[in-house]
Enzyme design. Structure first.
Site, PDB file in Angstrom:
ATOM      1  N   CYS A  18     -57.660  19.460 -70.842  1.00 36.16           N
ATOM      2  CA  CYS A  18     -57.566  18.024 -71.076  1.00 36.16           C
ATOM      3  C   CYS A  18     -58.867  17.285 -70.781  1.00 36.16           C
ATOM      4  CB  CYS A  18     -56.428  17.446 -70.242  1.00 36.16           C
ATOM      5  SG  CYS A  18     -54.788  17.967 -70.792  1.00 36.16           S
ATOM      6  N   GLY A 139     -44.746  26.676 -86.571  1.00 40.69           N
ATOM      7  CA  GLY A 139     -45.950  25.928 -86.253  1.00 40.69           C
ATOM      8  C   GLY A 139     -46.918  25.865 -87.407  1.00 40.69           C
TER       9      GLY A 139
END
Length: 329
Positions: A18, A139
């Site tokens: 992140c 996905g």
């Protein structure tokens, strides 16, 4: 490193986890003007930068939807998959919801890295999703110069039991459900190859129990601590709610080795940008190093809850809005 190949995944990405997020102030400039959807059933949208979108289906059910992906934060492919999946699922938990279905999001340099490693990444994600009783239904993948993995996740929540970042009220305790420090430890791992099992254990841990405990304690405001650091995510919540926060720096828990990694200079650019963004709204009587730890860009961090969560340390309290959105002592 990935045991069967000796390949260090973190060396194939410019950043990791992140900490690769677009800086918060820059991101807000980008999405400004896209907010303000008039639909009364959009309970949470872009307006306050919350963790997920929430749409009401009826009086008892709302859908929570989110997506999260990033470049490798660790060298081991299986652990990378587990961490990325736990991080994506966390956005649903941060809204007080329960994830029910996810789809994989993949970018892979197929001419550079073995596809067998991608299989390990997906296996890690599937194992964590199974722990969450969340179905993985497929996905989407692309050929990409850097490896990337994450999930788009859909969950459900009762509209009256939402945890949101604009619902903090003054005079309440602030709880943190995971220790900080994975950012500096991951940065050290990327730079040196040293491994930190305590950081992996923290990042793969689901926030499911913490979310359930927060909802059971009648909390109404929460967010998860990820790329903008504790200070960045706390500031967003205080700004959206119109209140202030007073943080006791000595009460904030850290992973073993985090302070050593900070001392040795393993601070990401994302962490420094987090602190620069919050600093104009910050009053602090602690050292710059302490502030850097509080701004440390986390990956798959814990929940920051306005209210007491059994078993989680209380690190401060909210107050009526003052001159500073956040005070650190």
């Amino acid at each position: 490193m990935s045991a069967s190949t000796g390949i260090r995944l973190t060396q194939y990405a410019h950043g990791g986890g992140c900490a690769c997020k677009i800086p918060p102030g820059e991101l807000e400039d980008i999405v400004r003007g896209l907010t303000g959807d008039a639909s009364p059933d959009l309970l949470v949208g872009l307006d306050d930068g919350d963790d997920a979108a929430v749409v009401r289906l009826d009086n008892n059910t709302a859908v929570v939807t989110t997506a999260d992906f990033f470049t490798p934060v660790v060298d081991d492919a299986y652990d990378f998959g587990r961490i990325a999946a736990a991080n994506a699922l966390s956005d649903v938990y941060a809204m007080g919801g329960r994830p029910i279905v996810a789809v994989n999001l993949v970018g892979w340099p197929r001419d550079v890295l073995p596809v067998e490693l991608l299989g390990e990444v997906l296996r890690g994600g599937a194992d964590v999703a199974a722990m969450a009783s969340c179905i993985v239904g497929g996905g989407h993948s692309i050929d990409d110069p850097e490896p990337k993995y994450g999930m788009a996740v859909t969950g459900v929540v009762h509209p009256d039991r939402l945890l949101r970042n604009d619902a903090a009220r003054p005079g309440l305790p602030i709880s943190l459900t995971k220790p900080l420090g994975v950012g500096v430890l991951n940065n050290r791992h990327k730079s040196t190859g040293e491994t930190f099992p305590q950081a992996i254990e923290s990042m793969v841990a689901l926030n499911a129990d913490a979310a359930q405990a927060a909802v059971a304690a009648n909390a109404r405001a929460a967010t998860d601590v990820t790329g903008f650091g504790l200070l960045g995510h706390l500031y967003k919540m205080m700004r959206a709610s119109g209140v202030s926060a007073m943080i006791d720096a000595a009460a904030v828990p850290y992973l073993d080795g985090a302070r050593d990694a900070l001392r040795d200079g393993f601070v990401s650019g994302g962490t420094r940008r987090n602190l620069d963004w919050v600093r104009p709204q910050l009053s602090a009587s602690v050292s710059e190093d302490e502030l850097l730890l509080l701004a440390d860009a986390q990956t798959s961090g814990g929940l920051l809850v306005i209210g007491e969560v059994p078993g989680a340390p209380v690190i401060g309290e909210t107050a009526a809005r003052g001159a500073a959105a956040i005070s650190v002592r």
